[in-house]
Design a protein around this motif. Structure first.
Motif, PDB file in Angstrom:
ATOM      1  N   ILE A   4       0.804  -1.216   0.000  1.00  0.00           N
ATOM      2  CA  ILE A   4       0.000   0.000   0.000  1.00  0.00           C
ATOM      3  C   ILE A   4       0.839   1.271   0.000  1.00  0.00           C
ATOM      4  O   ILE A   4       0.308   2.362   0.236  1.00  0.00           O
ATOM      5  N   ASP A   5       2.097   1.154  -0.235  1.00  0.00           N
ATOM      6  CA  ASP A   5       2.961   2.336  -0.319  1.00  0.00           C
ATOM      7  C   ASP A   5       3.824   2.231  -1.575  1.00  0.00           C
ATOM      8  O   ASP A   5       4.788   1.449  -1.606  1.00  0.00           O
ATOM      9  N   PRO A   6       3.457   2.946  -2.650  1.00  0.00           N
ATOM     10  CA  PRO A   6       2.367   3.918  -2.734  1.00  0.00           C
ATOM     11  C   PRO A   6       1.032   3.255  -3.070  1.00  0.00           C
ATOM     12  O   PRO A   6       0.974   2.067  -3.359  1.00  0.00           O
ATOM     13  N   LEU A   7      -0.037   4.079  -3.041  1.00  0.00           N
ATOM     14  CA  LEU A   7      -1.361   3.633  -3.458  1.00  0.00           C
ATOM     15  C   LEU A   7      -1.613   4.038  -4.904  1.00  0.00           C
ATOM     16  O   LEU A   7      -0.991   4.959  -5.435  1.00  0.00           O
ATOM     17  N   ARG A   8      -2.536   3.328  -5.521  1.00  0.00           N
ATOM     18  CA  ARG A   8      -2.985   3.687  -6.865  1.00  0.00           C
ATOM     19  C   ARG A   8      -4.468   4.030  -6.820  1.00  0.00           C
ATOM     20  O   ARG A   8      -5.210   3.481  -6.010  1.00  0.00           O
ATOM     21  N   MET A   9      -4.859   4.941  -7.669  1.00  0.00           N
ATOM     22  CA  MET A   9      -6.266   5.320  -7.766  1.00  0.00           C
ATOM     23  C   MET A   9      -6.726   5.171  -9.208  1.00  0.00           C
ATOM     24  O   MET A   9      -6.181   5.790 -10.114  1.00  0.00           O
ATOM     25  N   ARG A  59     -17.888   3.737 -22.210  1.00  0.00           N
ATOM     26  CA  ARG A  59     -17.215   4.695 -23.102  1.00  0.00           C
ATOM     27  C   ARG A  59     -16.292   5.614 -22.309  1.00  0.00           C
ATOM     28  O   ARG A  59     -16.141   6.802 -22.620  1.00  0.00           O
ATOM     29  N   ALA A  60     -15.659   5.073 -21.284  1.00  0.00           N
ATOM     30  CA  ALA A  60     -14.754   5.849 -20.441  1.00  0.00           C
ATOM     31  C   ALA A  60     -13.348   5.295 -20.553  1.00  0.00           C
ATOM     32  O   ALA A  60     -13.139   4.112 -20.865  1.00  0.00           O
ATOM     33  N   LEU A  61     -12.405   6.169 -20.319  1.00  0.00           N
ATOM     34  CA  LEU A  61     -10.993   5.807 -20.349  1.00  0.00           C
ATOM     35  C   LEU A  61     -10.493   5.675 -18.910  1.00  0.00           C
ATOM     36  O   LEU A  61     -10.717   6.538 -18.077  1.00  0.00           O
ATOM     37  N   VAL A  62      -9.827   4.574 -18.630  1.00  0.00           N
ATOM     38  CA  VAL A  62      -9.339   4.319 -17.276  1.00  0.00           C
ATOM     39  C   VAL A  62      -7.902   4.849 -17.161  1.00  0.00           C
ATOM     40  O   VAL A  62      -7.038   4.513 -17.971  1.00  0.00           O
ATOM     41  N   ALA A  63      -7.679   5.679 -16.150  1.00  0.00           N
ATOM     42  CA  ALA A  63      -6.341   6.202 -15.847  1.00  0.00           C
ATOM     43  C   ALA A  63      -6.026   5.882 -14.398  1.00  0.00           C
ATOM     44  O   ALA A  63      -6.922   5.729 -13.562  1.00  0.00           O
ATOM     45  N   GLU A  64      -4.740   5.786 -14.098  1.00  0.00           N
ATOM     46  CA  GLU A  64      -4.283   5.472 -12.751  1.00  0.00           C
ATOM     47  C   GLU A  64      -3.349   6.571 -12.265  1.00  0.00           C
ATOM     48  O   GLU A  64      -2.419   6.964 -12.966  1.00  0.00           O
ATOM     49  N   ALA A  65      -3.631   7.033 -11.067  1.00  0.00           N
ATOM     50  CA  ALA A  65      -2.768   8.017 -10.403  1.00  0.00           C
ATOM     51  C   ALA A  65      -2.049   7.341  -9.244  1.00  0.00           C
ATOM     52  O   ALA A  65      -2.614   6.485  -8.571  1.00  0.00           O
ATOM     53  N   VAL A  66      -0.809   7.730  -9.034  1.00  0.00           N
ATOM     54  CA  VAL A  66       0.009   7.188  -7.944  1.00  0.00           C
ATOM     55  C   VAL A  66      -0.016   8.188  -6.800  1.00  0.00           C
ATOM     56  O   VAL A  66       0.345   9.363  -6.972  1.00  0.00           O
ATOM     57  N   ILE A  67      -0.445   7.707  -5.608  1.00  0.00           N
ATOM     58  CA  ILE A  67      -0.544   8.557  -4.432  1.00  0.00           C
ATOM     59  C   ILE A  67       0.543   8.117  -3.441  1.00  0.00           C
ATOM     60  O   ILE A  67       0.431   7.046  -2.844  1.00  0.00           O
ATOM     61  N   PRO A  68       1.629   8.872  -3.293  1.00  0.00           N
ATOM     62  CA  PRO A  68       2.703   8.445  -2.379  1.00  0.00           C
ATOM     63  C   PRO A  68       2.273   8.584  -0.919  1.00  0.00           C
ATOM     64  O   PRO A  68       1.321   9.262  -0.592  1.00  0.00           O
TER      65      PRO A  68
END
Length: 361
Positions: free
Chosen positions: A301-306, A352-361
């Motif tokens: 869980i370090d880092p997390l993804r959203m 019809r959506a695009l999936v993106a991932e953000a990294v949360i440190p």
């Protein structure tokens, strides 16, 4: 009502609009005050000359109206309270402050709902079957990569490893390997050297038999016997070489069996594939687990993804390395900042959506 148009310098006092009411029409003092305030382009009221006539009519109409205050009904009887009215003398003035409008850039913000997921998540399985003898972790346990989490009964695996070790030793002894040289030479084995010596003796006897047979000192039968002996010796040497090579292949097979047995002994201990935290434990002491059965859920869980779903009308505005601010219900007063790292190459057909991932440190 006061109407303010255009740029205004200073403040507008409202005391001028809160004079005591008159019975009919404005008083001479109020008319003088109005005309004095309109002598300059921007007087105390801050009203330009082109609006003088309009403001004058408004203020004259306002002066003609009686000022209505709040009062309580008089109490019945001689001891009743006197009515209370709001006048310009007992009302506090109100100061109005004006500010100049400024142009600012407002960022284009996309608000979306996402799901927080671990950076890594694995259903750790047992690689070999066996009975659980020890569970070394619990929910919430912190483990490092390679740290043991569960042990299986390894008695049978150790016995197999011992048998394989003995087989390897026998094969090495048969081949005469001492481990000093990494290259195998079948001609260097004792069996092949003995066959080669017999071949050389037979070849030498055949050469002497040819000389004697040519000079007439040996019969044809004795010559044929010497020839057959030399041929048999050569075949025996060739068979010894082939047998030695087969023994070497058996030696390699015994080594692989030994490695498999040793690996089974090592696999009887379930270890953490990466550093993380135990989310679930699905095995207890005494249970028999089969290969490929999940026994522990491990997360990092370090880092997390959203995971964020981007609507199709905002595809062009999304790019890697953009700043992402995340708010969660558990800590509504905190804001977590991250970076948009991964953008899917395909659009989901259902939304019809695009999936993106953000990294949360």
């Amino acid at each position: 009502m006061a109407v303010i148009a255009g740029p205004v310098a200073g403040t507008v006092p409202v005391e001028a609009a809160m004079m005591p009411p008159a019975a009919s029409g404005p008083s001479p003092q109020r008319e003088d005050l109005l005309r004095a305030s309109l002598e300059e382009p921007f007087g105390v009221t801050g009203i330009p000359r082109p609006l003088r006539s309009l403001v004058e009519r408004e203020l004259l109409a306002l002066g003609a109206l009686p000022l209505v205050g709040c009062k309580k009904p008089a109490a019945d009887g001689p001891g009743g309270a006197a009515p209370v009215s709001l006048t310009a003398e007992n009302a506090a003035p109100v100061r109005v402050t004006l500010a100049t409008a400024q142009a600012r850039q407002v960022p284009d913000v996309l608000s979306a709902t996402g799901t927080l997921v671990p950076d890594q998540q694995s259903q750790v399985t047992a690689l070999v079957p066996g009975r659980v003898t020890a569970v070394l972790v619990e929910r919430g346990s912190q483990v490092r990569e390679g740290e043991p989490m569960l042990r299986l009964r390894d008695t049978d695996y150790r016995a197999n490893a011992a048998t394989a070790t003995a087989a390897v030793g026998q094969a090495r002894a048969r081949l005469g390997l001492d481990g000093a040289s990494g290259r195998f030479d079948p001609e260097a084995t004792a069996e092949v050297r003995a066959a080669a010596a017999q071949r050389d003796i037979a070849d030498d006897g055949m050469r002497r038999a040819e000389q004697l047979h040519t000079s007439g000192s040996m019969s044809d039968a004795e010559y044929q016997r010497a020839l057959l002996q030399a041929t048999a010796a050569r075949e025996q040497h060739r068979s010894a070489v082939n047998g030695t090579r087969a023994s070497y292949f058996a030696y390699q097979q015994a080594r692989e069996a030994l490695a498999t047995a040793q690996r089974s002994v090592a696999d009887s201990v379930v270890r953490a594939p990466f550093s993380g935290e135990v989310a679930e434990r699905m095995a207890n002491v005494g249970e028999y687990v089969t290969a490929q059965r999940a026994v522990v859920t491990l997360v990092k869980i370090d880092p997390l993804r959203m995971e964020i779903q981007i609507p199709q009308e905002r595809f062009a505005q999304v790019r890697p390395d953009q700043v992402v601010e995340v708010r969660v219900d558990a800590w509504p007063e905190r804001t977590f900042r991250g970076t948009l790292r991964y953008i899917s190459a395909a659009v989901r057909t259902d939304s019809r959506a695009l999936v993106a991932e953000a990294v949360i440190p």
